[in-house]
Design an enzyme around this catalytic site. Structure first.
Site, PDB file in Angstrom:
ATOM      1  N   ASP A  45      -7.638  -0.432  -5.089  1.00  0.00           N
ATOM      2  CA  ASP A  45      -7.782   0.361  -6.303  1.00  0.00           C
ATOM      3  C   ASP A  45      -9.268   0.526  -6.629  1.00  0.00           C
ATOM      4  O   ASP A  45     -10.133   0.017  -5.906  1.00  0.00           O
ATOM      5  CB  ASP A  45      -7.000  -0.251  -7.468  1.00  0.00           C
ATOM      6  CG  ASP A  45      -7.469  -1.639  -7.854  1.00  0.00           C
ATOM      7  OD1 ASP A  45      -8.635  -2.003  -7.576  1.00  0.00           O
ATOM      8  OD2 ASP A  45      -6.675  -2.380  -8.460  1.00  0.00           O
ATOM      9  N   SER A  46      -9.564   1.221  -7.711  1.00  0.00           N
ATOM     10  CA  SER A  46     -10.956   1.510  -8.067  1.00  0.00           C
ATOM     11  C   SER A  46     -11.777   0.245  -8.264  1.00  0.00           C
ATOM     12  O   SER A  46     -12.940   0.178  -7.852  1.00  0.00           O
ATOM     13  CB  SER A  46     -11.019   2.358  -9.331  1.00  0.00           C
ATOM     14  OG  SER A  46     -10.406   3.600  -9.104  1.00  0.00           O
TER      15      SER A  46
END
Length: 81
Positions: A38-39
Site C-alpha cells: 500500500d502507499s
C-alpha cells in the site's frame, strides 16, 4: 555501482519487510499491483532505499518496480560522482 548490485540491495531491503519474507519477488513486479504494497509500505520502502544509497528520491517520479527504482538510483549515484 552496477545496476545488478543496486537491484540486489533493493531486493534485500524488500525481503526485510515481514510481508515480503519468503515471497518470490522479481525486479519487474509492480510494488502495488503484484507485491500488494500500500502507499505507506511504498513510502517506507522509499525511505529505506534513500538511507541505503544516501540519496533523495523525488516523490513525483513514477517508480513502480525494482528495475525502475534501480535505474533512478543509478542515475542519482552517477550525478553525485
Amino acid at each position: 555501482m552496477s545496476k545488478e548490485e543496486i537491484i540486489e540491495k533493493i531486493m534485500n531491503v524488500l525481503q526485510q519487510d515481514d510481508s515480503m519474507k519468503g515471497k518470490d519477488i522479481t525486479p519487474d513486479m509492480s510494488f502495488k499491483q503484484e507485491m500488494n504494497l500500500d502507499s505507506l509500505d511504498v513510502f517506507e520502502l522509499v525511505n529505506e532505499i534513500e538511507d541505503e544509497f544516501e540519496i533523495e528520491i523525488d516523490t513525483d517520479e513514477s517508480l513502480d518496480t525494482v528495475n525502475q527504482v534501480a535505474d533512478y538510483v543509478q542515475k542519482q549515484l552517477a550525478a553525485k560522482e
